[in-house]
Design an enzyme around this catalytic site. Sequence first.
Site, PDB file in Angstrom:
ATOM      1  N   HIS A   1       0.796  -1.234   0.000  1.00 43.75           N
ATOM      2  CA  HIS A   1       0.000   0.000   0.000  1.00 43.75           C
ATOM      3  C   HIS A   1       0.824   1.277   0.000  1.00 43.75           C
ATOM      4  CE1 HIS A   1      -4.173  -1.401   0.486  1.00 43.75           C
ATOM      5  NE2 HIS A   1      -3.663  -2.409   1.164  1.00 43.75           N
TER       6      HIS A   1
ATOM      7  N   LYS B   1      -8.536  14.288   3.651  1.00 43.02           N
ATOM      8  CA  LYS B   1      -7.702  13.082   3.738  1.00 43.02           C
ATOM      9  C   LYS B   1      -6.699  13.310   4.870  1.00 43.02           C
ATOM     10  CE  LYS B   1      -6.687  13.545  -0.591  1.00 43.02           C
ATOM     11  NZ  LYS B   1      -6.746  12.316  -1.355  1.00 43.02           N
ATOM     12  N   ARG B   2      -5.955  12.262   5.231  1.00 46.94           N
ATOM     13  CA  ARG B   2      -4.936  12.434   6.262  1.00 46.94           C
ATOM     14  C   ARG B   2      -4.017  13.605   5.914  1.00 46.94           C
ATOM     15  NH1 ARG B   2      -1.053   9.156   6.643  1.00 46.94           N
ATOM     16  NH2 ARG B   2      -1.479   7.915   4.802  1.00 46.94           N
TER      17      ARG B   2
ATOM     18  N   LYS C   1       0.557  14.502   0.504  1.00 43.59           N
ATOM     19  CA  LYS C   1      -0.807  14.741   0.017  1.00 43.59           C
ATOM     20  C   LYS C   1      -1.031  16.212  -0.330  1.00 43.59           C
ATOM     21  CE  LYS C   1      -2.707  10.735   2.472  1.00 43.59           C
ATOM     22  NZ  LYS C   1      -3.224   9.969   1.331  1.00 43.59           N
TER      23      LYS C   1
ATOM     24  N   THR D   1      -8.654   6.272  -2.500  1.00 43.04           N
ATOM     25  CA  THR D   1     -10.044   5.838  -2.688  1.00 43.04           C
ATOM     26  C   THR D   1     -11.010   7.006  -2.499  1.00 43.04           C
ATOM     27  OG1 THR D   1     -10.094   5.119  -0.362  1.00 43.04           O
ATOM     28  CG2 THR D   1      -9.673   3.443  -2.034  1.00 43.04           C
TER      29      THR D   1
ATOM     30  N   LYS E   1     -14.717   8.121  -4.436  1.00 45.00           N
ATOM     31  CA  LYS E   1     -15.969   8.484  -3.768  1.00 45.00           C
ATOM     32  C   LYS E   1     -16.500   9.802  -4.302  1.00 45.00           C
ATOM     33  CE  LYS E   1     -14.164   6.032   0.199  1.00 45.00           C
ATOM     34  NZ  LYS E   1     -13.228   6.162   1.314  1.00 45.00           N
TER      35      LYS E   1
END
Length: 1009
Positions: free
Chosen positions: A539, A733-734, A739, A841, A845
């Site tokens: 992952h 998100k985290r 990110k 993911t 969504k």
Amino acid sequence: MLLLGLLAIVAPLALGAPECFHEVNRLKEAYAYKFNIANMNEIQYMEDLESIIDYELEKTDGCSDPNYIEYDQTADMLIGGNFRAMACKVTYCPRTGKEIVSYAVQTTIIQFYTHYYSILLLRLKMSNFGFFSWGSQPKPQPLGADTSFNSSSVVPKTPKTPSMITNDHDRRKQISVRGIAQVENVSNIKKAFNRHLHFSIIKDRNVATDRDYYFALANTVRDHLVSRWIRTQQHYYDKDPKRVYYLSLEFYMGRTLSNTMMNLGIQATVDEALYQLGLDIEELQEIEEDAGLGNGGLGRLAACFLDSMATLGIPAYGYGLRYEYGIFKQLIRDGWQIEEPDDWLRFGNPWEKARPEYMLPVNFYGKVVKEEGKSKWIDTQVVFAMPYDTPVPGYKNNIVNTLRLWSAKAENHFHLKFFNDGDYVQAVMDRNLSENITRVLYPNDNMFLGKELRLKQQYFLVAATLQDIIRRFKSSIYGNREAVRINFDTFPDKVAIQLNDTHPSIGIPELIRLFVDVEGLSWDQAWDICIKTYAYTNHTLLPEALERWPVSLMQNLLPRHLEIIYEINQKFMNTISDRFPGDFDRMRRMSIVEEADQFGEKRINMAHLCIVASHAINGVAALHSDLLKSSTFRDFYEFYPDRFQNKTNGITPRRWLLLSNPSLADLIVEKIGESWITNLDELQKLKEYANDPGFLDSIRRVKLENKQQVAQWLSDEYNVSVNAASLFDVHVKRIHEYKRQLLNILHVIALYNRIKENPNIDMVKRTVLYGGKAAPGYHMAKQIIRLITAVAEQVNNDAIVGDRLKVIFLENYRVSMAEKIIPAADLSEQISTAGTEASGTGNMKFMLNGALTIGTLDGANVEMAEEMGDDNIFIFGMNVEEVEALQKRGYSSQEFINKSPVLKQIIEQIDGGMFTPEDPTQLQDLSNMLRHHDRFMVCADFDAFIEAQDKVAATFRDQEKWSRMALYNIASTGKFSTDRTIAEYAREIWGIDQFESSLPAPYENEKSE
């Protein structure tokens, strides 16, 4: 319900009740309020429906011979959803004198028109709006009026007044004709609810709280699972199929109640039953705690996988840990994140069932001795693993799989040394220490830290799970606890174990230990079975996130396992030497046991162990899998080319569309039916309506309604007024540097600077929402949160800016909040540095819910663009090859800062304390990082990001084009269903070709629920 209400309004025209004439207009006004229609005369199909009803009434000759039924029956049918034409007033039967109501129009007439008018079936309770005048009808029984138990009692608390309902925007939602409640089942739900309130919760209506009502409801819904759950397990034992065991240290399940009702198909029935009882189902759903047993994407993926395995009918079990404290509760105080424990079990968990009869011992520490040439692990400390089972229902197929979570329990006897010394308190404290193993979930900061407790958690999970798997393999007869199978040759034919990242990888030497030391198998047989049984999913591409356990730690905690790993590595090194003689550098790179680092510590590379001991290794997006083969695990791909695969991640459309966005789901059902719910590829049919102005307008209406609900919620929760017509730009998100939430907030500052420089600037109004948690020890991530909150405080209170730009950081973002925010998003931020995000993911969504994506060519964004077409996504920035080329050339962020006046100004503003005037140096770590240590190339992609955001704003001005792009996003999501992902795992990794699509209902003469 709307049809029913209209019929109840119009029928009295034939029965001589002129006082009901005005009710149609009142209903139309309510409908106009619901959809923000300024002129209620625009509702043309209202008049059409009235004409139909008038015509049918005329055919009955003025209702000269009405049928009569007693009030109690009528009330049940009315609220339960039977389509009858009801009168507005209670009258008296001319024959018996009983209080009655009249009905005239036949049920079949109304059913004929229900599909055409399904869009009108609003969840507007007629009695709440005052549409009925019941005359001498008995009033609902108030709370506490009767403390005795009665299974048919009507109301445990007073229903809301009309003003309470109409003033709460969240309470106005649509319900489609798909969920018509049957009277019989509504009555059964009510009886079960009252029974559980009395016997399970042990409360009467005089003292019951909302939480009591939630637990009574959860137990009522669970009743519908139990028989299906038992029958599913019986079926698996009868058929003895190959079983899948999904091992994950995280399962981010979120809330269970609403998802379970949806999968069982009892949502409408429960809703009606609670309404009759005077309760609001949405309020009870809000009481449920999120099961936050995960940090983010990895744990949420595991939860989606469980849903799809049950829906596809795959015999599967999830195995994880029952953390007493899940992912921490995030609070924002003075702009900073602070953490509080998430005590999600403090009120109990109605969905789990403890199984003490399957409690198993787990050993730690000790030493290894040789007896007759064999290794024996002795003098260990024992902790017991108590299993708690949670049902996982498939979608309307009567299949219920199991998620088994282990909880650490101390031995039942005291440590004799302390007990004999009389130190009773110390003996008790020792017991508590052993139970700390499952006390708390480790926060994930993508930085591996070799903590002993973390390794204990990992081994605790696999040691208990593998004992359980072997027990089930041996006892293949339902209800038989004795061993039936003793030959392990068929083990890989009956067992498939999937490792969700390297966290459960210590299970590899544990399985070898059980086979060799306990079951008496030879090493070669045990190793062969191990490889055929295990498969490994990677992952992450970040090197610092790969697990490397210190040898000294493993020697102390798991000495026998270290011995087994050494033997595995020695045999593997021999194989490499045979194939590549003299290539010692290759052997060093591929060794499971890494050479000593600068601190003199050797480490065990768990990813290498997984690759060597598994028959399949997969990435989670096409780009990610290619990078694993070409970079991260290049040597291993050359050595085992047949083992590497790709399995692009997905999401379950049941939770992330059908449940979280019912208005959009109903709109889709109206056009293409319901088959997409279990076959997401069916959404491709929506592309036929890409040029249908009416359908595009409907998509806009649904999105606006969702945004209005979120805008109201933001006003209530954060005291910030946002324009629902603005562009909702969402980045949830985290919080992590890769990110690049930092890149996004830099764009917000650029927009703010534009407004300040030109207050009359014509720009697209934008509401920017951030959400996510930073690991408690991750300083830079917390700095990013502080910058976001500081900018938000300044922007939101600047009168010059007004409603043109709003910034909000969503506190304690979690699954249940995602279900609220994602359906309202216009723009999805997926802007990680190319080559750092494995898949993602959240991007899927948002795509499924009609948000457009701005993103880099990273993770699953690449495949999303391929599916929807480049014209329907905003791609910007460097790709993987360009990132690698820049790194090789020598990346200097200062070079890009000097070339971009906008970026240079922003960094100077941060550095000078413009957004933190109370402490100008507060965020200098961020500005210094951008200038000197910009590892994830924020500065390099900044100008491209600004340009792409300007393109987003220009496109948003053309609402028809935006809606068409949104439609293509929705229609192109088929590939990203976990149903597809799991089907590929089953066929290509687990060796399961046939699925049990459904089982019979657990009762005879099956009826719709």
